[in-house]
Design a protein around this motif. Structure first.
Motif, PDB file in Angstrom:
ATOM      1  N   ALA A 132     -12.919  33.535 -68.015  1.00 46.72           N
ATOM      2  CA  ALA A 132     -13.369  34.531 -68.990  1.00 46.72           C
ATOM      3  C   ALA A 132     -14.214  35.610 -68.333  1.00 46.72           C
ATOM      4  O   ALA A 132     -14.176  36.781 -68.750  1.00 46.72           O
ATOM      5  CB  ALA A 132     -14.156  33.852 -70.110  1.00 46.72           C
ATOM      6  N   SER A 133     -14.972  35.243 -67.294  1.00 49.96           N
ATOM      7  CA  SER A 133     -15.814  36.231 -66.623  1.00 49.96           C
ATOM      8  C   SER A 133     -14.989  37.234 -65.824  1.00 49.96           C
ATOM      9  O   SER A 133     -15.462  38.335 -65.524  1.00 49.96           O
ATOM     10  CB  SER A 133     -16.804  35.526 -65.701  1.00 49.96           C
ATOM     11  N   LEU A 134     -13.746  36.867 -65.479  1.00 44.26           N
ATOM     12  CA  LEU A 134     -12.880  37.734 -64.694  1.00 44.26           C
ATOM     13  C   LEU A 134     -11.917  38.550 -65.542  1.00 44.26           C
ATOM     14  O   LEU A 134     -11.240  39.449 -65.019  1.00 44.26           O
ATOM     15  CB  LEU A 134     -12.059  36.903 -63.696  1.00 44.26           C
ATOM     16  N   THR A 135     -11.831  38.232 -66.827  1.00 38.88           N
ATOM     17  CA  THR A 135     -10.821  38.851 -67.687  1.00 38.88           C
ATOM     18  C   THR A 135     -11.462  39.408 -68.952  1.00 38.88           C
ATOM     19  O   THR A 135     -12.629  39.170 -69.241  1.00 38.88           O
ATOM     20  CB  THR A 135      -9.743  37.822 -68.082  1.00 38.88           C
ATOM     21  N   SER A 136     -10.648  40.117 -69.710  1.00 38.05           N
ATOM     22  CA  SER A 136     -11.103  40.634 -71.005  1.00 38.05           C
ATOM     23  C   SER A 136      -9.995  40.482 -72.027  1.00 38.05           C
ATOM     24  O   SER A 136      -8.807  40.471 -71.684  1.00 38.05           O
ATOM     25  CB  SER A 136     -11.505  42.111 -70.894  1.00 38.05           C
ATOM     26  N   HIS A 137     -10.398  40.329 -73.269  1.00 35.17           N
ATOM     27  CA  HIS A 137      -9.432  40.301 -74.367  1.00 35.17           C
ATOM     28  C   HIS A 137      -8.792  41.675 -74.514  1.00 35.17           C
ATOM     29  O   HIS A 137      -7.568  41.823 -74.456  1.00 35.17           O
ATOM     30  CB  HIS A 137     -10.149  39.883 -75.649  1.00 35.17           C
ATOM     31  N   VAL A 138      -9.608  42.705 -74.691  1.00 33.87           N
ATOM     32  CA  VAL A 138      -9.116  44.070 -74.861  1.00 33.87           C
ATOM     33  C   VAL A 138      -8.674  44.603 -73.500  1.00 33.87           C
ATOM     34  O   VAL A 138      -9.404  44.477 -72.511  1.00 33.87           O
ATOM     35  CB  VAL A 138     -10.203  44.974 -75.462  1.00 33.87           C
ATOM     36  N   PRO A 139      -7.478  45.193 -73.412  1.00 34.04           N
ATOM     37  CA  PRO A 139      -6.980  45.676 -72.121  1.00 34.04           C
ATOM     38  C   PRO A 139      -7.942  46.634 -71.423  1.00 34.04           C
ATOM     39  O   PRO A 139      -8.546  47.495 -72.065  1.00 34.04           O
ATOM     40  CB  PRO A 139      -5.673  46.382 -72.503  1.00 34.04           C
ATOM     41  N   PHE A 140      -8.074  46.428 -70.114  1.00 30.45           N
ATOM     42  CA  PHE A 140      -8.814  47.292 -69.194  1.00 30.45           C
ATOM     43  C   PHE A 140     -10.336  47.191 -69.312  1.00 30.45           C
ATOM     44  O   PHE A 140     -11.044  47.831 -68.540  1.00 30.45           O
ATOM     45  CB  PHE A 140      -8.395  48.767 -69.361  1.00 30.45           C
ATOM     46  N   VAL A 141     -10.870  46.407 -70.245  1.00 24.94           N
ATOM     47  CA  VAL A 141     -12.322  46.312 -70.382  1.00 24.94           C
ATOM     48  C   VAL A 141     -12.939  45.659 -69.154  1.00 24.94           C
ATOM     49  O   VAL A 141     -13.939  46.141 -68.609  1.00 24.94           O
ATOM     50  CB  VAL A 141     -12.708  45.553 -71.666  1.00 24.94           C
ATOM     51  N   ALA A 142     -12.360  44.533 -68.687  1.00 28.74           N
ATOM     52  CA  ALA A 142     -12.898  43.861 -67.506  1.00 28.74           C
ATOM     53  C   ALA A 142     -12.833  44.773 -66.289  1.00 28.74           C
ATOM     54  O   ALA A 142     -13.740  44.770 -65.442  1.00 28.74           O
ATOM     55  CB  ALA A 142     -12.130  42.566 -67.240  1.00 28.74           C
ATOM     56  N   ILE A 143     -11.790  45.558 -66.184  1.00 23.48           N
ATOM     57  CA  ILE A 143     -11.650  46.495 -65.065  1.00 23.48           C
ATOM     58  C   ILE A 143     -12.688  47.601 -65.173  1.00 23.48           C
ATOM     59  O   ILE A 143     -13.335  47.976 -64.185  1.00 23.48           O
ATOM     60  CB  ILE A 143     -10.219  47.064 -65.032  1.00 23.48           C
ATOM     61  N   ALA A 144     -12.868  48.137 -66.383  1.00 22.98           N
ATOM     62  CA  ALA A 144     -13.858  49.201 -66.585  1.00 22.98           C
ATOM     63  C   ALA A 144     -15.270  48.702 -66.306  1.00 22.98           C
ATOM     64  O   ALA A 144     -16.126  49.467 -65.835  1.00 22.98           O
ATOM     65  CB  ALA A 144     -13.763  49.742 -68.003  1.00 22.98           C
ATOM     66  N   GLN A 145     -15.528  47.427 -66.557  1.00 25.66           N
ATOM     67  CA  GLN A 145     -16.851  46.847 -66.327  1.00 25.66           C
ATOM     68  C   GLN A 145     -17.041  46.363 -64.891  1.00 25.66           C
ATOM     69  O   GLN A 145     -18.113  45.838 -64.553  1.00 25.66           O
ATOM     70  CB  GLN A 145     -17.086  45.688 -67.306  1.00 25.66           C
ATOM     71  N   GLY A 146     -16.031  46.510 -64.063  1.00 22.56           N
ATOM     72  CA  GLY A 146     -16.134  46.105 -62.675  1.00 22.56           C
ATOM     73  C   GLY A 146     -15.976  44.615 -62.436  1.00 22.56           C
ATOM     74  O   GLY A 146     -16.263  44.128 -61.335  1.00 22.56           O
ATOM     75  N   ARG A 147     -15.507  43.870 -63.440  1.00 21.83           N
ATOM     76  CA  ARG A 147     -15.330  42.426 -63.272  1.00 21.83           C
ATOM     77  C   ARG A 147     -13.984  42.077 -62.666  1.00 21.83           C
ATOM     78  O   ARG A 147     -13.727  40.936 -62.293  1.00 21.83           O
ATOM     79  CB  ARG A 147     -15.508  41.720 -64.621  1.00 21.83           C
ATOM     80  N   ASN A 148     -13.085  43.032 -62.596  1.00 19.55           N
ATOM     81  CA  ASN A 148     -11.771  42.825 -62.007  1.00 19.55           C
ATOM     82  C   ASN A 148     -11.213  44.178 -61.582  1.00 19.55           C
ATOM     83  O   ASN A 148     -11.866  45.211 -61.789  1.00 19.55           O
ATOM     84  CB  ASN A 148     -10.826  42.128 -62.999  1.00 19.55           C
ATOM     85  N   ARG A 149     -10.020  44.177 -61.024  1.00 19.19           N
ATOM     86  CA  ARG A 149      -9.382  45.410 -60.569  1.00 19.19           C
ATOM     87  C   ARG A 149      -7.876  45.271 -60.765  1.00 19.19           C
ATOM     88  O   ARG A 149      -7.344  44.160 -60.853  1.00 19.19           O
ATOM     89  CB  ARG A 149      -9.683  45.646 -59.088  1.00 19.19           C
ATOM     90  N   ILE A 150      -7.183  46.388 -60.837  1.00 21.84           N
ATOM     91  CA  ILE A 150      -5.729  46.365 -60.956  1.00 21.84           C
ATOM     92  C   ILE A 150      -5.118  46.139 -59.582  1.00 21.84           C
ATOM     93  O   ILE A 150      -5.517  46.776 -58.605  1.00 21.84           O
ATOM     94  CB  ILE A 150      -5.200  47.682 -61.560  1.00 21.84           C
ATOM     95  N   ASN A 151      -4.181  45.231 -59.512  1.00 17.75           N
ATOM     96  CA  ASN A 151      -3.435  44.989 -58.284  1.00 17.75           C
ATOM     97  C   ASN A 151      -1.957  45.195 -58.606  1.00 17.75           C
ATOM     98  O   ASN A 151      -1.282  44.305 -59.113  1.00 17.75           O
ATOM     99  CB  ASN A 151      -3.693  43.566 -57.770  1.00 17.75           C
ATOM    100  N   TRP A 152      -1.454  46.384 -58.316  1.00 16.07           N
ATOM    101  CA  TRP A 152      -0.074  46.716 -58.671  1.00 16.07           C
ATOM    102  C   TRP A 152       0.923  45.860 -57.914  1.00 16.07           C
ATOM    103  O   TRP A 152       2.017  45.585 -58.405  1.00 16.07           O
ATOM    104  CB  TRP A 152       0.196  48.194 -58.398  1.00 16.07           C
ATOM    105  N   ARG A 153       0.547  45.420 -56.696  1.00 17.47           N
ATOM    106  CA  ARG A 153       1.455  44.569 -55.919  1.00 17.47           C
ATOM    107  C   ARG A 153       1.708  43.243 -56.638  1.00 17.47           C
ATOM    108  O   ARG A 153       2.819  42.708 -56.623  1.00 17.47           O
ATOM    109  CB  ARG A 153       0.884  44.332 -54.526  1.00 17.47           C
ATOM    110  N   GLU A 154       0.653  42.690 -57.254  1.00 17.98           N
ATOM    111  CA  GLU A 154       0.821  41.437 -57.991  1.00 17.98           C
ATOM    112  C   GLU A 154       1.714  41.633 -59.214  1.00 17.98           C
ATOM    113  O   GLU A 154       2.514  40.761 -59.549  1.00 17.98           O
ATOM    114  CB  GLU A 154      -0.545  40.919 -58.433  1.00 17.98           C
ATOM    115  N   ILE A 155       1.557  42.761 -59.874  1.00 19.60           N
ATOM    116  CA  ILE A 155       2.404  43.022 -61.049  1.00 19.60           C
ATOM    117  C   ILE A 155       3.845  43.232 -60.622  1.00 19.60           C
ATOM    118  O   ILE A 155       4.783  42.736 -61.265  1.00 19.60           O
ATOM    119  CB  ILE A 155       1.888  44.254 -61.818  1.00 19.60           C
TER     120      ILE A 155
END
Length: 240
Positions: free
Chosen positions: A189-212
């Motif tokens: 839960a600390s690494l993710t967010s329910h609402v899209p992009f919130v965890a990324i905006a808060q610096g708790r995660n980042r987008i990895n296009w290679r994984e997608i």
């Protein structure tokens, strides 16, 4: 003239009564569809699993869900169209590609799916689309249903598609509540967010296009193209 008026007077109650019956069928089928799905989020689920076993319960649950969904679709097709606002007809064309991509990507390494609890124990439980939202499938459903409610702009669509929106929205909260019993949930839960992009905006995660990657988004876009091309034939309504 008087006879004609008497004839019209007899016809109105019949049409009104039939219209009410058709809408009542939609109300009843939608209520049954939602209630049977919400059973999985109540203590009754544990009681049924204990009495029947996990797989017999899942089989019965799937059968009931299929039957109530079929009833709901049948009732929606027969219900009269009562406009509530001017529909945003092009909205699904804009939104649905994103919905299909979310759904297609959500079936890969998704710890919130049923039976995928072991993924919470992995070194990096939030990968791919899960970095953007921990509920990609449900957000895909919410985008699909919400876009169709706004595009159709009538009462029966508000009930039908609105039920899927409510089911998906409440379902995400129920999933989170069930998973919280796992000792691995707080880290996830600390690494993710329910609402899209919130965890990324808060610096708790980042987008990895290679994984997608490109394959799963391509599958989602391909499904969108297929449904777009056959929408009129499948559902009797143009997609734009």
């Amino acid at each position: 003239m008087e006879a004609a008026n008497r004839g019209n007077t007899r016809q109105v109650p019949y049409n009104t009564g039939r219209k009410a019956n058709e809408m009542n069928a939609l109300y009843a089928s939608t209520a049954a569809f939602l209630l049977t799905h919400f059973v999985a989020s109540t203590p009754l689920r544990g009681t049924l699993v204990k009495a029947m076993g996990e797989w017999p319960y899942r089989g019965l649950y799937s059968l009931v869900a299929f039957v109530t969904l079929g009833w709901m679709i049948w009732a929606y097709a027969g219900a009269p169209r009562e406009p509530l606002w001017n529909g945003l007809r092009l909205l699904p064309v804009i939104v649905m590609p994103f919905a299909f991509v979310l759904i297609a990507c959500g079936y890969f390494r998704n710890p919130t799916m049923v039976g995928a609890d072991k993924l919470l124990k992995s070194d990096d439980p939030a990968r791919g689309m899960i970095r953007i939202t921990r509920h990609p499938i449900m957000w895909g459903v919410m985008l699909w249903s919400g876009a169709h409610v706004l595009a159709r702009g009538d009462l029966k669509s508000l009930i039908f598609f609105g039920a899927f929106f409510v089911l998906a929205a409440v379902g995400t909260l129920a999933m989170d509540a069930r998973k919280q019993s796992s000792p691995d949930w707080p880290r996830f839960a600390s690494l993710t967010s329910h609402v899209p992009f919130v965890a990324i905006a808060q610096g708790r995660n980042r987008i990895n296009w290679r994984e997608i990657g490109w394959l799963r988004p391509a599958i989602g876009l391909g499904l969108f193209a297929g449904f777009f091309a056959t929408h009129g034939w499948l559902f009797g309504a143009r997609p734009y």
